[in-house]
Design a protein around this motif. Structure first.
Motif, PDB file in Angstrom:
ATOM      1  N   VAL A  74       0.863  -1.175   0.000  1.00 41.35           N
ATOM      2  CA  VAL A  74       0.000   0.000   0.000  1.00 41.35           C
ATOM      3  C   VAL A  74       0.899   1.225   0.000  1.00 41.35           C
ATOM      4  N   GLN A  75       0.695   2.119  -0.931  1.00 37.84           N
ATOM      5  CA  GLN A  75       1.548   3.287  -1.043  1.00 37.84           C
ATOM      6  C   GLN A  75       0.712   4.553  -1.128  1.00 37.84           C
ATOM      7  N   TYR A  76       1.227   5.595  -0.528  1.00 43.09           N
ATOM      8  CA  TYR A  76       0.562   6.896  -0.565  1.00 43.09           C
ATOM      9  C   TYR A  76       0.844   7.555  -1.905  1.00 43.09           C
ATOM     10  N   THR A  77      -0.219   7.998  -2.580  1.00 37.03           N
ATOM     11  CA  THR A  77      -0.054   8.575  -3.913  1.00 37.03           C
ATOM     12  C   THR A  77      -0.387  10.057  -3.968  1.00 37.03           C
ATOM     13  N   GLY A  78      -0.490  10.708  -2.806  1.00 33.13           N
ATOM     14  CA  GLY A  78      -0.506  12.156  -2.794  1.00 33.13           C
ATOM     15  C   GLY A  78      -1.829  12.847  -2.726  1.00 33.13           C
ATOM     16  N   THR A  79      -2.938  12.110  -2.581  1.00 36.29           N
ATOM     17  CA  THR A  79      -4.237  12.778  -2.520  1.00 36.29           C
ATOM     18  C   THR A  79      -5.040  12.319  -1.319  1.00 36.29           C
ATOM     19  N   ALA A  80      -4.351  11.999  -0.234  1.00 35.10           N
ATOM     20  CA  ALA A  80      -5.050  11.499   0.955  1.00 35.10           C
ATOM     21  C   ALA A  80      -5.918  12.577   1.580  1.00 35.10           C
ATOM     22  N   ARG A  81      -6.935  12.158   2.267  1.00 38.30           N
ATOM     23  CA  ARG A  81      -7.805  13.091   2.972  1.00 38.30           C
ATOM     24  C   ARG A  81      -7.033  13.785   4.082  1.00 38.30           C
ATOM     25  N   ASP A  82      -7.432  14.971   4.405  1.00 34.17           N
ATOM     26  CA  ASP A  82      -6.753  15.734   5.442  1.00 34.17           C
ATOM     27  C   ASP A  82      -7.014  15.163   6.817  1.00 34.17           C
TER      28      ASP A  82
END
Length: 577
Positions: free
Chosen positions: A557-565
């Motif tokens: 699982v990788q963070y792609t830059g549009t996660a919720r605040d």
């Protein structure tokens, strides 16, 4: 074209095989893949990560099995029933798919359709025949006698071939299923087909066996498959260069590299293959690869059943089988009693910031031993990397020999643990009792088992910071600083039978939320230097004669830059649940 002698046949056979292999590789690299910008471990520059759109979509969307059934039966678009039997209908070119959804989870099913040549079922390799009359046949040999053989091709046509008519015979590692067969499906249709295959199961089974459906993770995170085909997945470790060491409980250490499981094990060790016994724990030297040491915890059967912690030397993608240095040997399990002594084995390994090796051992259902300092059962142990015992261990002066390694006690089955960065505190997932527990364990602590069952305890013992009704807690890891708020520096753990991952604030443990769902029996998780969370999915019960081969998978699982605040924590204090 006719061949006039054997030499052109050999050349043509090699050319055909090479072309098919090359086409397979090209298809794997180009099948609807997009580059997704992903922050690197520092959280600054985006790194291009290649993700197959259909694979990623099918992992995270449920699909419609009814529409998938129609696609499976479509003789023009998918031709699945030409080769595969499902129920009473279909061909017998490839393996029957009855119960396929109960055996394999989504990552494996997706890979089987997108890359059919990656893992071929035994007995279904393609045989290429160059005949003396100039014909070239490719298919699966179904029958063979001393005189002839029966071969079925991709069109389900049968060919009887006399052995004396064969000029050359080559077995290929390419599947008979064409690589681009489902290329004309949209990502939604592909997902429907996966959902239909996943629905093909017999029902019943052991806890967690019936989990199915799409993976669910927060907005802004991308899930992808790293490797499949893992047998009795137990635990793993991510190396600094991105390779992953995976422990199969039956005694094999496997290497996942460049997005696939290497075919040959890095090491095979002797283990007792019985329920929760086997190969249980792995970690690497803090200075790896300068010190190329791999540390393993396993249960050996000879000369008696007992835990063994050893150090091994890794060279390339292999671990030297002659390099074992035994550091610690556990108690004879044949003398401890217990209602089910092959269970509750523990076995996790991690190095602490003090340079010492920490080891968790379960009480093997012999509960009274968990609080005794004359037994290693139900303990956290601490030793030096060379196997010697630190003299500042809390019970060093109160006991002797290997029991001086005891660092904390009173645990039932500490299956996994992680050390909180910047501290020497162990966050231990301890399998129930009446409840599943997350304990913060420090030097000399007593968690109270079995004097107090899991859940709220007396002030005389260390109480859990989080607990819930009996299930099967596992996995333990702290997220990296590269993850955004509110996910940064949080503690993550999983549940084997319920298939979820939770995130908990170590400073405010009453604040926790579900991070991921839909995993079929996750057993361990880690964060790599690349900032990804890796999740080992076992998709199997205990190790016994019914254990199915190759059902496990490793996903990331990788963070792609549009996660919720923000993430809304579930209401209520976990200590009241």
């Amino acid at each position: 074209m006719r061949f006039v002698d054997s030499q052109p046949v050999r050349k043509m056979s090699r050319i055909i095989t090479a072309i098919v292999l090359l086409a397979s590789l090209v298809s794997q690299r180009s099948a609807r893949a997009d580059d997704i910008a992903t922050p690197d471990a520092s959280g600054n520059k985006p790194v291009a990560v290649r993700v197959d759109i259909r694979a990623q979509y099918a992992l995270t969307h449920p699909g419609d099995p009814n529409q998938g059934r129609l696609l499976f039966q479509d003789q023009e678009r998918t031709r699945c029933m030409v080769c595969h039997q499902l129920g009473r209908y279909g061909g017998n070119v490839g393996p029957a798919l009855n119960g396929i959804g109960g055996k394999f989870d989504r990552p494996h099913l997706i890979e089987s359709l997108l890359e059919p040549s990656r893992e071929i079922v035994e007995g279904y390799n393609v045989t290429n025949l160059a005949l003396k009359d100039g014909r070239v046949l490719s298919g699966i040999v179904k029958q063979e006698s001393r005189v002839d053989l029966m071969l079925v091709d991709a069109q389900a046509e049968w060919h009887r071939v006399q052995l004396t008519d064969i000029e050359e015979r080559v077995v290929s590692k390419v599947s008979l299923m064409p690589e681009g067969l489902i290329k004309n499906l949209t990502k939604e249709e592909f997902t429907d087909l996966i959902a239909y295959l996943e629905s093909q199961r017999y029902g019943g089974g052991s806890p967690g066996a019936n989990l199915a459906g799409a993976y669910s993770f927060p907005e802004g995170f991308t899930v992808s498959t790293v490797a499949t085909g893992i047998t009795a997945a137990a635990t793993f470790e991510v190396l600094p260069d991105g390779r992953v060491l995976i422990c199969e409980q039956n005694g094999f250490v496997r290497v996942a590299k460049d997005g696939r499981l290497l075919p040959e094990p890095a090491l095979e060790v002797d283990v007792e293959r019985n329920r929760e016994r086997g190969l249980l724990g792995v970690t690497i030297d803090p200075n790896f690869p300068e010190k190329p040491y791999v540390y393993l915890c396993r249960v050996r059967q000879y000369p008696y059943t007992h835990h063994v912690v050893s150090r091994w030397t890794m060279k390339g993608d292999k671990i030297d089988p002659n390099s074992e240095v035994v550091l610690l040997e556990g108690d004879n399990q044949g003398r401890i009693g217990g209602s089910d002594p092959a269970s509750a084995q523990g076995g996790a390994l991690h190095f602490g910031p003090d340079g010492c090796l920490y080891i968790s051992l379960g009480e093997q259902t012999a509960a009274p031993h968990a609080r005794s300092i004359n037994s290693l059962l139900g303990k956290i142990l601490r030793i030096n990397p060379d196997g010697s015992i630190p003299k500042d261990n809390p019970f060093y002066e109160q006991t002797t020999d290997k029991y001086r390694s005891i660092w904390a006690k009173g645990l039932r089955n500490p299956y996994s643990f992680a050390i909180r960065p910047g501290t020497n505190s162990l966050y231990v997932t301890d399998v129930g009792g009446r409840f599943e527990e997350l304990n913060v364990v420090n030097v000399g602590d007593d968690m109270g088992w079995p004097s107090y069952d899991h859940g709220p305890t007396s002030t005389a013992f260390v109480s859990p910071i989080h607990y819930y009704q009996r299930s099967c807690i596992c996995g333990a890891a702290f997220s990296t600083p590269s993850w955004p708020e509110p996910y940064r520096n949080k503690f993550f753990f999983a549940d084997f039978t319920q298939g979820w991952i939770r995130m908990l604030d170590p400073d405010k443990p009453e604040d926790y939320s579900t991070f991921g769902e839909g995993l079929r029996r996750p057993v361990d998780l880690r964060f790599g230097a690349d900032g990804r969370m890796y999740i080992l999915v076992r998709n199997a019960w205990v190790l016994d004669r019914w254990t199915t081969q190759g059902t496990g998978s490793l996903v990331s699982v990788q963070y792609t830059g549009t996660a919720r605040d923000k993430v809304a924590a579930e209401p209520g204090n976990s200590a009241k649940r």
